[in-house]
Design an enzyme around this catalytic site. Structure first.
Site, PDB file in Angstrom:
ATOM      1  NE  ARG A 147      -3.621  -2.183   2.726  1.00 45.18           N
ATOM      2  CZ  ARG A 147      -3.386  -3.335   3.350  1.00 45.18           C
ATOM      3  NH1 ARG A 147      -2.195  -3.527   3.930  1.00 45.18           N
ATOM      4  NH2 ARG A 147      -4.305  -4.280   3.418  1.00 45.18           N
ATOM      5  CE  LYS A 171      -6.559  -0.691   4.560  1.00 43.57           C
ATOM      6  NZ  LYS A 171      -7.792  -0.876   3.768  1.00 43.57           N
ATOM      7  CG  HIS A 250      -4.744   0.730  -3.977  1.00 46.73           C
ATOM      8  ND1 HIS A 250      -4.050   0.685  -2.788  1.00 46.73           N
ATOM      9  CD2 HIS A 250      -5.728  -0.200  -3.869  1.00 46.73           C
ATOM     10  CE1 HIS A 250      -4.597  -0.217  -1.987  1.00 46.73           C
ATOM     11  NE2 HIS A 250      -5.607  -0.787  -2.619  1.00 46.73           N
ATOM     12  NE  ARG A 253      -3.092  -3.595  -1.373  1.00 51.11           N
ATOM     13  CZ  ARG A 253      -2.578  -4.386  -0.440  1.00 51.11           C
ATOM     14  NH1 ARG A 253      -1.266  -4.544  -0.365  1.00 51.11           N
ATOM     15  NH2 ARG A 253      -3.350  -5.034   0.414  1.00 51.11           N
ATOM     16  CG  HIS A 276      -6.049  -8.693   0.949  1.00 53.80           C
ATOM     17  ND1 HIS A 276      -6.085  -9.166  -0.347  1.00 53.80           N
ATOM     18  CD2 HIS A 276      -5.943  -7.344   0.855  1.00 53.80           C
ATOM     19  CE1 HIS A 276      -6.006  -8.152  -1.182  1.00 53.80           C
ATOM     20  NE2 HIS A 276      -5.914  -7.038  -0.489  1.00 53.80           N
ATOM     21  CE1 TYR A 285      -6.574  -6.826  -7.194  1.00 53.32           C
ATOM     22  CE2 TYR A 285      -6.621  -8.032  -5.129  1.00 53.32           C
ATOM     23  CZ  TYR A 285      -6.571  -6.843  -5.811  1.00 53.32           C
ATOM     24  OH  TYR A 285      -6.530  -5.663  -5.122  1.00 53.32           O
TER      25      TYR A 285
END
Length: 305
Positions: A147, A171, A250, A253, A276, A285
Site C-alpha cells: 500500500r 492495516k 494502488h 498493488r 488482506h 483478482y
C-alpha cells in the site's frame, strides 16, 4: 450524551484501544461529521432512531454519493452505535437494522506489464522531478504490492537481506514481509546513492539528519516523503507529461496481485503478501485473470469472432 461528545469518545477509543490507523480514523471522522451535519451535533444520542439514520443515508444518495462512500458511512454508524450499546449509552441500537447498499461489481483497476514498464521508464526519459527516486518508488510498489502508506513509512532499518525484503506495518498494525526483485533492487540502490549525497550536501542539523536518515524516501529538501507526496508523484508521471493514463499508486498493488495469481501463485500466499485479513478480498483478482482468459479466447479463436 450529545452526538458531538460521543463521536469524540468513539474516535479516541478506535485509535487508542482498537489501534486503528490514522487514515482509518480520518475516514471515520469524516463520516461522523456528515452524521452531525444531518442530525445536529447537540442531538442526544439516546434520541437517534433508525428512521433518522435512514434519512441520512437517503440524503447521501440524493447528493449522488458513490455507493462505496454511503456504505462506509453506514459502517461508521454501526461502529458508533455498537460502542454506545456496549458502554450503555443507549438501551437500543438503532443501527442494527440499517442495511448496506448493493455494490456494483467493478474489477479493481490494474495495468498490463507493458504499461508498468512504460511508467517505470518515464522518470529516466522525462526531466520532471527526481528520476532515481521516482523510478525506485514505481519499481518497489510493483515488486512488493505495498500500500502507498506502507511504502511511505518504510525506514532504512526495516530492510534485510541486502534490501531484498522489508517488514511493513499494514492495516490493524499487523507486520508482514514484502519482497523486492532485481529491477526494484537496482533502482533502489541507485536512489540510495543519490539520497546519501543529498543529505551530505544539505548538511542538516544532527536532529533533523537522524530523522531524515531513518526515512527511506525523501523529498528534495531532505525531509521524509509523505503518502500524499507519493500519490502526487505517480499522478505527475501518469498524466499528460508521462504515460497519459492517470492511475493511482494502488494500481501497482492491483497489478502485483493480478500478476501473481495469473502466474499460478496460491491465493492464500498472495493474501499473506498483500496483508488482506479476508481471502475474499484477494479472490477479486482471480476474476481479473478469468476475464483475461476470456478476452484472449475471444480474440484468438476464429469462431469466437
Amino acid at each position: 450524551m450529545t452526538l458531538e461528545q460521543i463521536v469524540q469518545e468513539v474516535l479516541v477509543y478506535l485509535s487508542s484501544v482498537r489501534g486503528y490507523s490514522e487514515n482509518t480514523i480520518t475516514a471515520y471522522s469524516e463520516d461522523y461529521e456528515k452524521l452531525k451535519d444531518f442530525l445536529g451535533a447537540e442531538t442526544e444520542i439516546q434520541k437517534v432512531t433508525l428512521r433518522d439514520l435512514r434519512f441520512c443515508v437517503g440524503s447521501l444518495s440524493a447528493q449522488k454519493k458513490a455507493v462505496a462512500s454511503i456504505n462506509r458511512f453506514i459502517a461508521s454508524c454501526k461502529t458508533l452505535f455498537a460502542y454506545c450499546r456496549k458502554f450503555q449509552h443507549v438501551q437500543i441500537n438503532p443501527a442494527l437494522e440499517l442495511k448496506s447498499l448493493k455494490m456494483p461489481k467493478h474489477l479493481p483497476p490494474f495495468m498490463t506489464i507493458a504499461e508498468v514498464d512504460a511508467l517505470c521508464a518515464v522518470p529516466e526519459k522525462k526531466d520532471l522531478l527526481w528520476a532515481a527516486r521516482d523510478k525506485a518508488i514505481f519499481e518497489m510498489l510493483y515488486s512488493s504490492g505495498c500500500r502507498v502508506a506502507e511504502l511511505a513509512s518504510l525506514k532504512i532499518g526495516d530492510f534485510s537481506d541486502g534490501f531484498s525484503r522489508a517488514v511493513v506495518t499494514g492495516k490493524g498494525k499487523k507486520d508482514r514481509y514484502v519482497f523486492f526483485e532485481d529491477e526494484a533492487l537496482c533502482a533502489l540502490k541507485e536512489y540510495l546513492s543519490e539520497r546519501d549525497a543529498l543529505l551530505l550536501r544539505l548538511k542538516k542539523s544532527e536532529d533533523k539528519m537522524s530523522r531524515a536518515q531513518n526515512a527511506l524516501f525523501l523529498n528534495q529538501s531532505g525531509n521524509a516523503l509523505s503518502t500524499r507526496g507519493i500519490r502526487w508523484i505517480v499522478e505527475r508521471y501518469s498524466g499528460v507529461e508521462g504515460t497519459k493514463r492517470h492511475i493511482s499508486p494502488h494500481a501497482f498493488r492491483h497489478t502485483f496481485a493480478t500478476a501473481m495469481l495469473g502466474n499460478g501463485a496460491d491465493v492464500r500466499v498472495v493474501q499473506e503478501m498483500l496483508g488482506h485479513s479476508s481471502i475474499s478480498t484477494t479472490q477479486r483478482y482471480t476474476h481479473i485473470t478469468t476475464q483475461q482468459l476470456i478476452d484472449v479466447y475471444r480474440n484468438s479463436f476464429p469462431h469466437a469472432r
